[in-house]
Motif scaffolding. Sequence first.
Motif, PDB file in Angstrom:
ATOM      1  N   SER A  55       0.848  -1.183   0.000  1.00  0.00           N
ATOM      2  CA  SER A  55       0.000   0.000   0.000  1.00  0.00           C
ATOM      3  C   SER A  55       0.886   1.236   0.000  1.00  0.00           C
ATOM      4  N   SER A  56       0.291   2.369  -0.336  1.00  0.00           N
ATOM      5  CA  SER A  56       1.017   3.641  -0.387  1.00  0.00           C
ATOM      6  C   SER A  56       2.279   3.483  -1.240  1.00  0.00           C
ATOM      7  N   HIS A  57       3.412   3.967  -0.729  1.00  0.00           N
ATOM      8  CA  HIS A  57       4.648   3.940  -1.522  1.00  0.00           C
ATOM      9  C   HIS A  57       5.504   2.702  -1.236  1.00  0.00           C
ATOM     10  N   PHE A  58       5.050   1.846  -0.342  1.00  0.00           N
ATOM     11  CA  PHE A  58       5.880   0.722   0.096  1.00  0.00           C
ATOM     12  C   PHE A  58       6.003  -0.346  -0.987  1.00  0.00           C
ATOM     13  N   ASP A  59       7.193  -0.930  -1.099  1.00  0.00           N
ATOM     14  CA  ASP A  59       7.419  -2.040  -2.032  1.00  0.00           C
ATOM     15  C   ASP A  59       6.904  -3.362  -1.467  1.00  0.00           C
ATOM     16  N   HIS A  60       6.984  -3.509  -0.135  1.00  0.00           N
ATOM     17  CA  HIS A  60       6.544  -4.735   0.528  1.00  0.00           C
ATOM     18  C   HIS A  60       5.766  -4.365   1.784  1.00  0.00           C
ATOM     19  N   TYR A  61       4.842  -5.224   2.142  1.00  0.00           N
ATOM     20  CA  TYR A  61       4.011  -4.925   3.317  1.00  0.00           C
ATOM     21  C   TYR A  61       3.742  -6.214   4.083  1.00  0.00           C
ATOM     22  N   TYR A  62       3.921  -6.161   5.399  1.00  0.00           N
ATOM     23  CA  TYR A  62       3.783  -7.345   6.228  1.00  0.00           C
ATOM     24  C   TYR A  62       2.872  -7.072   7.430  1.00  0.00           C
ATOM     25  N   GLU A  63       2.174  -8.089   7.817  1.00  0.00           N
ATOM     26  CA  GLU A  63       1.441  -8.056   9.085  1.00  0.00           C
ATOM     27  C   GLU A  63       2.033  -9.121   9.986  1.00  0.00           C
ATOM     28  N   VAL A  84       1.020  -5.941  14.456  1.00  0.00           N
ATOM     29  CA  VAL A  84       2.037  -4.995  13.988  1.00  0.00           C
ATOM     30  C   VAL A  84       2.043  -4.998  12.461  1.00  0.00           C
ATOM     31  N   LEU A  85       2.136  -3.828  11.859  1.00  0.00           N
ATOM     32  CA  LEU A  85       2.263  -3.714  10.411  1.00  0.00           C
ATOM     33  C   LEU A  85       3.624  -3.125  10.064  1.00  0.00           C
ATOM     34  N   LEU A  86       4.199  -3.605   8.975  1.00  0.00           N
ATOM     35  CA  LEU A  86       5.487  -3.093   8.522  1.00  0.00           C
ATOM     36  C   LEU A  86       5.424  -2.802   7.033  1.00  0.00           C
ATOM     37  N   GLY A  87       5.547  -1.529   6.682  1.00  0.00           N
ATOM     38  CA  GLY A  87       5.668  -1.125   5.289  1.00  0.00           C
ATOM     39  C   GLY A  87       7.142  -0.965   4.967  1.00  0.00           C
ATOM     40  N   ILE A 104      -5.399  -0.309  14.998  1.00  0.00           N
ATOM     41  CA  ILE A 104      -4.998   0.096  13.653  1.00  0.00           C
ATOM     42  C   ILE A 104      -6.244   0.124  12.782  1.00  0.00           C
ATOM     43  N   GLY A 105      -6.513   1.281  12.178  1.00  0.00           N
ATOM     44  CA  GLY A 105      -7.714   1.423  11.370  1.00  0.00           C
ATOM     45  C   GLY A 105      -7.461   1.484   9.886  1.00  0.00           C
ATOM     46  N   SER A 106      -6.206   1.703   9.485  1.00  0.00           N
ATOM     47  CA  SER A 106      -5.901   1.871   8.062  1.00  0.00           C
ATOM     48  C   SER A 106      -4.462   1.453   7.795  1.00  0.00           C
ATOM     49  N   ARG A 107      -4.224   1.040   6.541  1.00  0.00           N
ATOM     50  CA  ARG A 107      -2.850   0.712   6.135  1.00  0.00           C
ATOM     51  C   ARG A 107      -2.209   1.853   5.355  1.00  0.00           C
ATOM     52  N   ALA A 108      -2.886   2.982   5.264  1.00  0.00           N
ATOM     53  CA  ALA A 108      -2.318   4.131   4.547  1.00  0.00           C
ATOM     54  C   ALA A 108      -1.101   4.664   5.291  1.00  0.00           C
ATOM     55  N   ALA A 109      -0.102   5.087   4.552  1.00  0.00           N
ATOM     56  CA  ALA A 109       1.119   5.623   5.155  1.00  0.00           C
ATOM     57  C   ALA A 109       0.821   6.902   5.921  1.00  0.00           C
TER      58      ALA A 109
END
Length: 439
Positions: A55-63, A84-87, A104-109
């Motif tokens: 999401s957003s500008h991230f190349d990879h995203y993890y929960e 925990v989320l990691l962009g 956490i309500g959103s994955r937006a940066a």
Amino acid sequence: MTVKHIFLMVLMTVSIFSCNSTKTVVTEIPKQSISNFDKLSSIPQVISVEKLMPSSHFDHYYELQFNQPVDHDDLSKGSFNQRVLLGLEDISLPVIVELKGYGIGSRAAGELSKHYNTNELVIEHRYFNRSRPNTIDWNTLTIENAAKDQTIIINAIRNALFPEAKFITTGISKGCQTTMAHRRFFPKDVDASVCYVGPLNYQREDPRVYSHLKTVATKAERDAVKDFQNLCFEHKTALLQKFKDAANSKNMTWEIGAEKALEYTILEYSFVFWQYGSSVASIPEKDASVTQIYAHLIDVVGYGFFEEQSVNNLQPYFWAALTQQGIYGYETAPFKSYLNTEEIYKFDWAFPEGVTKDYDLKPMQEIKQFLDTKAENMIFIYGEYDAWSATAVELNDTSQEREVYKFVQPKGDHSTRIRSFSKTTQAKIYSIIDSWIEN
């Protein structure tokens, strides 16, 4: 090439091999680099890692799910899983750590990671949303336990992926309170912090809120707000019927009863009006219909702060506010003719059923002492009109030499961010953060 040349080349090759014949030469086959997924999975406290769509500008995203002690000082009380989320953009870039005060309500940066196109670590607060055990020992919901959750996660992620990176914590509102508390307990965990619109209350019902509501904006604007509250009380019977009708249609209940909940809603109006920057022009005139009055009241205040199911979902907030972090109450003296009392309306009813606890003044005083004497590399952002700015962090004469700064947006509200300021002030704020990232 002649036969002689071929012979000489073979002879040289044999000679070289003979000279090294007593020494074993091993050429290593390069090992496949360990993936970021595997590095995260290898963290001892991590019980699951899921790769999500970026999401957003991230190349990879993890929960990730971190298994955490319910009580860091008494491991016999068991554990819970913390979301925990990691962009991930680039492991060579800084990491913005957003400490949530809620779920956490959103994955937006967030604002900072978006501005710098950098990595972002988001930590859900214990006991909210998907970081909530089936049964909660409320006495373990303390700012110290939460800070210990966060230091475990931050250092584990740093060691796994970002051993050389700069780390900056940030948080909004209760997340700002969370960020302050984390720095107070673990001041060296991160390189800097940017805190948005967070109160630092000195009492459970901090009276500075009342002073703010009596002085905010202009007298004409304050009078318009109070006139509307009077209008609501004048039409209380008709509004109460609409309140009950809404309860039936939306399947809502109130622990304190519909009538008391309506009174709280009318009293809350002035706080939330200034908190979220409502327009005075939107306030109905005195001759407005009951339908118009009710619609505006609910549009500004909503149902969610007092309705029973919403209160249950927010119970970790109320517990923290009523035991350590502070909240506010409602002055009733200005409405004595309607309420027949001058007592402050409080939130004691919002404690979990069968559980209460005295308010402890010490934790917020310790944060204040830390900010006054030891804090370094921190920025506080506020909106001038925001009701929570009544109890904003106050800086002293030594703050600037420790690089602790405060910026207040004129007429700003609870949605104030760095982007809310003038271009000149934005540049000043980002130049400070730049220096922390680059040094």
